[in-house]
Design an enzyme around this catalytic site. Structure first.
Site, PDB file in Angstrom:
ATOM      1  N   HIS A 119       0.706  -1.047   0.066  1.00 43.91           N
ATOM      2  CA  HIS A 119       0.224  -0.224  -0.120  1.00 43.91           C
ATOM      3  C   HIS A 119       1.189   0.871   0.068  1.00 43.91           C
ATOM      4  CE1 HIS A 119      -3.474  -2.428   1.179  1.00 43.91           C
ATOM      5  NE2 HIS A 119      -2.620  -3.335   1.865  1.00 43.91           N
ATOM      6  N   ARG A 171      -0.226   4.465  -0.817  1.00 43.63           N
ATOM      7  CA  ARG A 171      -1.187   5.209  -0.389  1.00 43.63           C
ATOM      8  C   ARG A 171      -1.295   7.239  -1.165  1.00 43.63           C
ATOM      9  NH1 ARG A 171      -3.479   1.977   3.177  1.00 43.63           N
ATOM     10  NH2 ARG A 171      -2.370   1.828   5.081  1.00 43.63           N
ATOM     11  N   ASN A 194      -6.447   0.681  -3.144  1.00 47.18           N
ATOM     12  CA  ASN A 194      -7.918   1.574  -1.875  1.00 47.18           C
ATOM     13  C   ASN A 194      -6.794   3.047  -2.201  1.00 47.18           C
ATOM     14  OD1 ASN A 194      -4.914  -0.071  -0.189  1.00 47.18           O
ATOM     15  ND2 ASN A 194      -6.560   0.192   0.816  1.00 47.18           N
ATOM     16  N   HIS A 211      -3.093 -12.594   1.986  1.00 48.14           N
ATOM     17  CA  HIS A 211      -3.164 -12.486   3.403  1.00 48.14           C
ATOM     18  C   HIS A 211      -3.769 -13.651   3.593  1.00 48.14           C
ATOM     19  CE1 HIS A 211      -6.741  -9.849   2.790  1.00 48.14           C
ATOM     20  NE2 HIS A 211      -5.718  -8.598   2.637  1.00 48.14           N
ATOM     21  N   ASN A 231      -5.548  -6.830   9.805  1.00 52.22           N
ATOM     22  CA  ASN A 231      -6.464  -7.391   8.752  1.00 52.22           C
ATOM     23  C   ASN A 231      -5.755  -8.307   7.372  1.00 52.22           C
ATOM     24  OD1 ASN A 231      -8.794  -8.225   8.455  1.00 52.22           O
ATOM     25  ND2 ASN A 231      -9.301  -6.134   7.367  1.00 52.22           N
ATOM     26  N   ASP A 234       1.817  -7.106   2.587  1.00 52.47           N
ATOM     27  CA  ASP A 234       1.338  -6.286   2.926  1.00 52.47           C
ATOM     28  C   ASP A 234       1.025  -4.899   3.619  1.00 52.47           C
ATOM     29  OD1 ASP A 234      -1.949  -5.282   3.640  1.00 52.47           O
ATOM     30  OD2 ASP A 234      -2.185  -6.551   4.668  1.00 52.47           O
TER      31      ASP A 234
HETATM   32  C1  NCD Z   1      -3.902  -2.420   3.847  1.00 49.50           C
HETATM   33  C2  NCD Z   1      -4.737  -1.211   4.765  1.00 49.50           C
HETATM   34  O1  NCD Z   1      -4.883  -0.422   5.599  1.00 49.50           O
HETATM   35  O2  NCD Z   1      -4.826  -0.473   3.413  1.00 49.50           O
HETATM   36  N1  NCD Z   1      -4.788  -2.670   5.969  1.00 49.50           N
HETATM   37  C3  NCD Z   1      -4.746  -4.064   6.573  1.00 49.50           C
HETATM   38  O3  NCD Z   1      -4.607  -4.466   7.703  1.00 49.50           O
HETATM   39  N2  NCD Z   1      -4.281  -5.190   5.847  1.00 49.50           N
HETATM   40  C4  NCD Z   1      -5.918  -3.440   3.898  1.00 49.50           C
HETATM   41  C5  NCD Z   1      -5.781  -4.432   3.254  1.00 49.50           C
HETATM   42  O4  NCD Z   1      -4.548  -5.095   3.164  1.00 49.50           O
HETATM   43  O5  NCD Z   1      -6.931  -5.116   3.681  1.00 49.50           O
HETATM   44 ZN    ZN Z   2      -6.576  -6.799   2.414  1.00 45.79          ZN
END
Ligand code: NCD
Ligand code: ZN
Length: 436
Positions: free
Chosen positions: A70, A72, A102, A240, A286, A313
């Site tokens: 991610h 951002r 996302n 994941h 998550n 992740d």
């Molecule tokens: C992720 C995020 O912060 O965008 N958070 C997480 O706990 N893994 C979202 C995701 O990968 O599901």
């Molecule tokens: Zn995810």
């Protein structure tokens, strides 16, 4: 030209795991052999200066490829951006990363895909491959223009961060994605079953009085998506994976020939629900950390190939967000800079996983599944590679992290076994832990 002498080369694409001499020139691997004389090297160099590295006691392998990062950007640059994230990547041993969709706005059209790709190129560190969403606005209601986004350069489609709750929408996604040849990456989490849970439901959640997320919230969607992949013949990648039941379901589906791959995150291989304390949100993630038995099933699944890949992740958040009470802090662990070292220290050194398997699962297999450059050091391939020093130790401190995020469970701890040189297309981008 680079001459790496007597270095332990791990390259699953050539079934190599032995001391070799490696020559790199013009952005490519030129030659790998067990012995090279100075005369031979100078003849190859044809007057170009040769930088020699004594590789004794060190490893060289194709750069890691992270299929779940991610970054951002756009929209949440206080957490991370493409430049800081791709610098953190090369510091951690990654020469390519797949950027999750996302963001704000979400990456659901070609213009945004091209924006992410260009920002990655402009940064000039790890290769950045955009992932596009599956549905417009990640609303789960209408598919994106998949073919157009493929033209723009997406490596896969995913509504990660959110499950696709509607089974017919998921079926359509798998069916339509076949036309692009790209996988659908599924974040398996039944919304209703997960409820407002904060950590895995079990003895630990009960003891702390925190609302639990049952393991079945994941596995029920894993089962659904495997059936839909079988039915459609589409390409499915499961993000994941964290439960014993999910591993068993994937094992059975693979035996039937379903076109599925799965990833596991380092934190699910290293930690479990008992490591969580209510006063520290760093392990709030998550899917939530599972039981110690789940952790064993995940390690076994990775060893036997049921789980194909490791992925970070990497989920950066601000310190202010993570400083909130447990129930209000966001889910996620930032891990690009620590993940490889953590896996080395907690799994490879104790003999739970071979380093060869780690490199296969974190470089070779991701390149093959998502059709990306890298994952191999065969002569003629791009020199995307990592020199790893098993003796190099470093205290993980805010001042030295190049990611904007500090939400790592290794903060204040010493990790040993780190990448000390990283090349992207033969260009040195990290040396002695400093990003160049
Ligand atoms: C992720 C995020 O912060 O965008 N958070 C997480 O706990 N893994 C979202 C995701 O990968 O599901
Ligand atoms: Zn995810």
């Amino acid at each position: 030209m680079w001459w790496l002498k007597n270095i332990q080369v791990i390259d699953p694409s050539q079934k190599l795991s032995s001391p070799q001499d490696v020559l790199v020139q013009g952005g490519q691997v030129l030659e790998i052999s067990t012995s090279m004389t100075e005369e031979e090297v100078l003849a190859e160099a044809q007057g170009e200066p040769v930088e020699t590295i004594n590789g004794t006691g060190k490893f060289l392998f194709p750069g890691l490829i992270d299929v779940h990062t991610h970054l951002r950007e756009p929209g949440q640059e206080d957490k991370e951006d493409i430049l800081s994230g791709s610098r953190a990547a090369v510091r951690g041993g990654f020469t390519a990363i797949m950027a999750m969709a996302n963001t704000l706005p979400v990456i659901d059209n070609r213009a945004l895909v091209e924006f992410v790709r260009r920002q990655g190129e402009r940064a000039g560190y790890a290769q950045v491959y955009p992932i596009g969403t599956v549905t417009k606005g990640m609303q789960g209601l209408e598919l994106v223009e998949m073919a157009d986004m493929k033209e723009g350069g997406v490596a896969a489609f995913s509504d990660d961060g959110k499950n696709i709750q509607n089974a017919e929408m998921m079926r359509l996604a798998l069916e339509y994605a076949k036309l692009t040849g790209l996988p659908i990456i599924s974040h398996c989490e039944d919304k209703e079953l997960a409820g407002e849970g904060l950590m895995r439901r079990g003895v630990a959640s009960t003891r702390m009085g925190l609302r639990g997320i049952p393991a079945i919230a994941e596995s029920v969607i894993v089962a659904r998506d495997l059936l839909l992949a079988e039915e459609t013949g589409g390409k499915l990648h499961l993000a994941h994976i964290s439960t014993t039941e999910s591993v068993e379901l994937i094992r059975r589906a693979k035996a039937k020939g379903v076109d599925v791959t799965a990833e596991v995150n380092p934190h699910h291989l290293i930690f479990c629900d008992q490591d969580i304390t209510i006063t520290d949100t760093v392990l709030k993630v998550n899917p939530p950390l599972g039981s110690a038995a789940d952790r064993e099933a995940l390690i076994e699944g990775l060893r036997d190939g049921t789980i194909d890949m490791i992925a970070t992740d990497h989920a950066p958040h601000t310190q202010a967000e993570k400083a909130r009470p447990f129930a209000e802090a966001p889910f996620g662990i930032a891990s690009l800079e620590t993940a490889l070292s953590a896996v080395w220290q907690h799994l490879v050194l104790p003999g739970r996983l071979s380093f060869e398997r780690v490199i296969e699962a974190w470089s070779y297999t991701p390149a093959k599944r998502f059709n990306l450059r890298g994952g191999s050091l065969k002569p003629g391939t791009s020199a995307d590679m990592v020199l790893f020093d098993p003796d190099f130790a470093e205290m993980i401190e805010p001042a030295t992290l190049v990611s904007k995020a500090r939400n790592t469970p290794f903060l204040g701890k010493t990790l040993q076994g780190l990448p000390v040189m990283v090349w992207v297309e033969g260009r040195l981008v990290q040396r002695d832990r400093t990003v160049l």
